[in-house]
Design a protein around this motif. Sequence first.
Motif, PDB file in Angstrom:
ATOM      1  N   MET A 163     -16.472 121.290-120.917  1.00  0.00           N
ATOM      2  CA  MET A 163     -17.242 122.495-121.125  1.00  0.00           C
ATOM      3  C   MET A 163     -18.377 122.518-120.106  1.00  0.00           C
ATOM      4  SD  MET A 163     -19.299 123.835-124.494  1.00  0.00           S
ATOM      5  CE  MET A 163     -17.866 123.656-125.499  1.00  0.00           C
ATOM      6  N   ALA A 164     -18.745 123.671-119.673  1.00  0.00           N
ATOM      7  CA  ALA A 164     -19.909 123.872-118.819  1.00  0.00           C
ATOM      8  C   ALA A 164     -20.809 124.897-119.493  1.00  0.00           C
ATOM      9  CB  ALA A 164     -19.479 124.363-117.445  1.00  0.00           C
ATOM     10  N   THR A 165     -22.090 124.774-119.242  1.00  0.00           N
ATOM     11  CA  THR A 165     -23.069 125.617-119.917  1.00  0.00           C
ATOM     12  C   THR A 165     -23.859 126.433-118.912  1.00  0.00           C
ATOM     13  OG1 THR A 165     -23.278 124.055-121.746  1.00  0.00           O
ATOM     14  CG2 THR A 165     -25.111 125.569-121.415  1.00  0.00           C
ATOM     15  N   ILE A 166     -24.100 127.691-119.250  1.00  0.00           N
ATOM     16  CA  ILE A 166     -25.015 128.546-118.505  1.00  0.00           C
ATOM     17  C   ILE A 166     -26.201 128.803-119.425  1.00  0.00           C
ATOM     18  CG2 ILE A 166     -25.392 130.790-117.438  1.00  0.00           C
ATOM     19  CD1 ILE A 166     -22.354 130.854-116.868  1.00  0.00           C
ATOM     20  N   LYS A 220     -27.629 113.975-121.060  1.00  0.00           N
ATOM     21  CA  LYS A 220     -27.232 112.859-121.929  1.00  0.00           C
ATOM     22  C   LYS A 220     -25.818 113.046-122.468  1.00  0.00           C
ATOM     23  CE  LYS A 220     -31.836 111.567-123.407  1.00  0.00           C
ATOM     24  NZ  LYS A 220     -32.835 111.606-124.477  1.00  0.00           N
ATOM     25  N   ASP A 221     -25.431 114.318-122.676  1.00  0.00           N
ATOM     26  CA  ASP A 221     -24.087 114.632-123.181  1.00  0.00           C
ATOM     27  C   ASP A 221     -23.055 114.724-122.059  1.00  0.00           C
ATOM     28  OD1 ASP A 221     -25.108 114.734-125.735  1.00  0.00           O
ATOM     29  OD2 ASP A 221     -25.306 116.919-125.752  1.00  0.00           O
ATOM     30  N   PRO A 250     -14.033 125.777-121.312  1.00  0.00           N
ATOM     31  CA  PRO A 250     -14.689 127.090-121.357  1.00  0.00           C
ATOM     32  C   PRO A 250     -16.170 127.004-121.003  1.00  0.00           C
ATOM     33  CG  PRO A 250     -14.254 126.286-123.569  1.00  0.00           C
ATOM     34  CD  PRO A 250     -13.597 125.322-122.632  1.00  0.00           C
ATOM     35  N   VAL A 251     -16.691 128.121-120.556  1.00  0.00           N
ATOM     36  CA  VAL A 251     -18.111 128.231-120.245  1.00  0.00           C
ATOM     37  C   VAL A 251     -18.855 128.615-121.517  1.00  0.00           C
ATOM     38  CG1 VAL A 251     -19.810 129.543-118.932  1.00  0.00           C
ATOM     39  CG2 VAL A 251     -17.663 128.855-117.858  1.00  0.00           C
TER      40      VAL A 251
END
Length: 128
Positions: free
Chosen positions: A1-4, A84-85, A51-52
């Motif tokens: 997963m990637a985060t915006i 950290k995650d 997913p983003v």
Amino acid sequence: MATIITVHGTFAHMGGEPTEVAAPGVEPQWWQRGSPTEADLEKLVQSSDGPVRFVPFIWNGDNSVLARREAGSELLKRMQELDKDDENYCVVSHSHGGSVIWHALRMAELKNHRLPHLQSWATVGTPF
């Protein structure tokens, strides 16, 4: 997963407290969940990690250096949690939301905190 991570600008609290989602019957702002911006980014951004995820960063939006510094400190904590995650992330902002990012990055540099999963950051209309 990637985060915006989205960071709203000054006065996003006009009409009440800024929240991650818009009030019922009100069109979401660009930085809120359920916004057209979120839908467009989900279509346009691909991640090899899955997913983003669209995560609004909420701060009080007051037009003061102190408010932006305090928000920058909180944003840095959020970014460190993602590191950290082992989660890749980027940060996008508008107006003084960019100042919040700048304060977070400046604090990270001053304290020698590495942000290995920060992929990019962008500001629009930030009065640097």
